[in-house]
Design a protein around this motif. Structure first.
Motif, PDB file in Angstrom:
ATOM      1  N   TYR A  39       0.811  -1.213   0.000  1.00 16.19           N
ATOM      2  CA  TYR A  39       0.000   0.000   0.000  1.00 16.19           C
ATOM      3  C   TYR A  39       0.854   1.278   0.000  1.00 16.19           C
ATOM      4  CZ  TYR A  39       0.960  -0.688   4.957  1.00 16.19           C
ATOM      5  OH  TYR A  39       1.580  -0.927   6.151  1.00 16.19           O
ATOM      6  N   GLN A  40       2.170   1.128  -0.121  1.00 20.30           N
ATOM      7  CA  GLN A  40       3.051   2.294  -0.208  1.00 20.30           C
ATOM      8  C   GLN A  40       4.289   1.950  -1.017  1.00 20.30           C
ATOM      9  OE1 GLN A  40       3.599   3.138   3.936  1.00 20.30           O
ATOM     10  NE2 GLN A  40       5.221   1.667   4.203  1.00 20.30           N
ATOM     11  N   ASP A  41       5.014   2.967  -1.447  1.00 21.41           N
ATOM     12  CA  ASP A  41       6.177   2.774  -2.311  1.00 21.41           C
ATOM     13  C   ASP A  41       7.457   2.458  -1.552  1.00 21.41           C
ATOM     14  OD1 ASP A  41       4.652   3.236  -4.560  1.00 21.41           O
ATOM     15  OD2 ASP A  41       5.097   5.386  -4.600  1.00 21.41           O
ATOM     16  N   ARG A  42       7.469   2.664  -0.267  1.00 20.62           N
ATOM     17  CA  ARG A  42       8.712   2.501   0.485  1.00 20.62           C
ATOM     18  C   ARG A  42       8.720   1.220   1.323  1.00 20.62           C
ATOM     19  NH1 ARG A  42       7.634   3.983   5.757  1.00 20.62           N
ATOM     20  NH2 ARG A  42       5.751   5.185   6.038  1.00 20.62           N
ATOM     21  N   TRP A  43       9.916   0.824   1.704  1.00 21.60           N
ATOM     22  CA  TRP A  43      10.122  -0.313   2.591  1.00 21.60           C
ATOM     23  C   TRP A  43      10.033   0.165   4.038  1.00 21.60           C
ATOM     24  CZ3 TRP A  43      11.783  -5.395   1.115  1.00 21.60           C
ATOM     25  CH2 TRP A  43      11.880  -5.585  -0.271  1.00 21.60           C
ATOM     26  N   THR A  44       9.921  -0.778   4.960  1.00 25.82           N
ATOM     27  CA  THR A  44       9.836  -0.444   6.371  1.00 25.82           C
ATOM     28  C   THR A  44      10.277  -1.623   7.218  1.00 25.82           C
ATOM     29  OG1 THR A  44       8.377   0.519   8.060  1.00 25.82           O
ATOM     30  CG2 THR A  44       7.417  -1.142   6.600  1.00 25.82           C
ATOM     31  N   LEU A  45      10.448  -1.403   8.486  1.00 22.35           N
ATOM     32  CA  LEU A  45      10.649  -2.509   9.425  1.00 22.35           C
ATOM     33  C   LEU A  45       9.303  -3.183   9.652  1.00 22.35           C
ATOM     34  CD1 LEU A  45      12.851  -0.711  12.106  1.00 22.35           C
ATOM     35  CD2 LEU A  45      13.571  -2.667  10.730  1.00 22.35           C
ATOM     36  N   PRO A  46       9.286  -4.455  10.031  1.00 18.05           N
ATOM     37  CA  PRO A  46       8.013  -5.075  10.413  1.00 18.05           C
ATOM     38  C   PRO A  46       7.396  -4.292  11.571  1.00 18.05           C
ATOM     39  CG  PRO A  46       9.755  -6.719  10.253  1.00 18.05           C
ATOM     40  CD  PRO A  46      10.416  -5.375  10.142  1.00 18.05           C
ATOM     41  N   GLY A  47       6.089  -4.109  11.527  1.00 12.09           N
ATOM     42  CA  GLY A  47       5.408  -3.378  12.603  1.00 12.09           C
ATOM     43  C   GLY A  47       4.171  -2.688  12.102  1.00 12.09           C
ATOM     44  N   GLY A  48       3.665  -1.777  12.905  1.00 18.62           N
ATOM     45  CA  GLY A  48       2.464  -1.047  12.535  1.00 18.62           C
ATOM     46  C   GLY A  48       1.939  -0.235  13.699  1.00 18.62           C
ATOM     47  N   TYR A  49       0.736   0.277  13.544  1.00 15.07           N
ATOM     48  CA  TYR A  49       0.128   1.120  14.555  1.00 15.07           C
ATOM     49  C   TYR A  49      -0.365   0.298  15.739  1.00 15.07           C
ATOM     50  CZ  TYR A  49       0.473   5.402  11.924  1.00 15.07           C
ATOM     51  OH  TYR A  49       0.963   6.497  11.278  1.00 15.07           O
ATOM     52  N   VAL A  50      -0.323   0.922  16.905  1.00 11.62           N
ATOM     53  CA  VAL A  50      -0.833   0.316  18.135  1.00 11.62           C
ATOM     54  C   VAL A  50      -2.343   0.523  18.153  1.00 11.62           C
ATOM     55  CG1 VAL A  50      -0.759   0.410  20.662  1.00 11.62           C
ATOM     56  CG2 VAL A  50       1.325   0.815  19.337  1.00 11.62           C
ATOM     57  N   ASP A  51      -3.093  -0.547  18.408  1.00 12.51           N
ATOM     58  CA  ASP A  51      -4.546  -0.458  18.479  1.00 12.51           C
ATOM     59  C   ASP A  51      -4.996   0.135  19.811  1.00 12.51           C
ATOM     60  OD1 ASP A  51      -4.830  -1.648  15.976  1.00 12.51           O
ATOM     61  OD2 ASP A  51      -5.141  -3.664  16.789  1.00 12.51           O
ATOM     62  N   GLU A  52      -6.209   0.657  19.826  1.00  6.95           N
ATOM     63  CA  GLU A  52      -6.811   1.201  21.040  1.00  6.95           C
ATOM     64  C   GLU A  52      -6.760   0.155  22.161  1.00  6.95           C
ATOM     65  OE1 GLU A  52      -8.606   3.949  23.477  1.00  6.95           O
ATOM     66  OE2 GLU A  52      -8.107   4.324  21.376  1.00  6.95           O
ATOM     67  N   GLY A  53      -6.258   0.535  23.327  1.00  3.83           N
ATOM     68  CA  GLY A  53      -6.202  -0.354  24.480  1.00  3.83           C
ATOM     69  C   GLY A  53      -5.079  -1.378  24.443  1.00  3.83           C
ATOM     70  N   GLU A  54      -4.221  -1.333  23.443  1.00  2.38           N
ATOM     71  CA  GLU A  54      -3.141  -2.300  23.271  1.00  2.38           C
ATOM     72  C   GLU A  54      -1.822  -1.679  23.726  1.00  2.38           C
ATOM     73  OE1 GLU A  54      -2.070  -5.293  19.642  1.00  2.38           O
ATOM     74  OE2 GLU A  54      -2.184  -3.167  19.122  1.00  2.38           O
ATOM     75  N   ALA A  55      -1.025  -2.437  24.461  1.00  2.06           N
ATOM     76  CA  ALA A  55       0.304  -1.973  24.867  1.00  2.06           C
ATOM     77  C   ALA A  55       1.257  -2.095  23.676  1.00  2.06           C
ATOM     78  CB  ALA A  55       0.811  -2.801  26.036  1.00  2.06           C
TER      79      ALA A  55
END
Length: 163
Positions: A39-55
């Motif tokens: 969904y994007q042109d760049r690479w990244t580290l594995p991961g993502g956004y923290v969900d509501e109520g999630e540490a």
């Protein structure tokens, strides 16, 4: 004489930010695992956004499981980074990078093809080439923090270790 604000009003005036996690995973040659989201042109580290109520550490475990099909124990917090609002993101961003250890068998990776086009274990030069300039320092700082067994803080540029 100043008056105290009601708690609801006081809390509504505090800074709000988004939280994102990433996981530093290396191979036995010390190369860093990067993923290529579809969904994007760049690479990244594995991961993502923290969900509501999630540490954050729970989000890191979840993201690695969802993206890579790996049930890793996420280790130490290596980097905390703060980034100001940018573009469509109207809030500051707090980034937490955790230690995902060394993966001795890349054949265990099962990409979530709905989200990722590929993965690669990259040298430091390849990491610097593939990641945005604002994100790349997180990787070199995470590697240093892993070696020093500490957590380091970034604020867009430079790093300051803290204990």
């Amino acid at each position: 004489m100043s008056e105290w604000l009601p708690p609801e009003e006081w809390f509504s005036k505090l800074a709000a930010f988004h939280a994102v996690v990433s996981v530093l995973i290396t191979d036995t040659d010390g190369r860093v695992l990067l993923v290529k989201p579809n969904y994007q042109d760049r690479w990244t580290l594995p991961g993502g956004y923290v969900d509501e109520g999630e540490a954050p550490h729970e989000a890191a475990v979840r993201e690695v499981r969802e993206e890579l099909g790996l049930n890793l124990q996420v280790g130490a917090l290596l980097v905390v980074d703060w980034a100001p609002p940018a573009g469509a993101r109207t809030r500051a961003l707090m980034s937490f990078t955790f230690d995902g250890g060394t993966l001795d068998d890349p054949g265990r990776i099962r990409l979530r093809v709905e989200e990722l086009d590929g993965f690669a274990f990259c040298t430091a030069a390849e990491v610097a080439d593939r990641l945005p300039a604002a994100v790349s320092p997180r990787v070199s700082t995470a590697r240093t923090a892993r070696q020093r067994k500490c957590t380091m803080y970034l604020a867009g540029r430079g790093s300051v270790p803290f204990t």
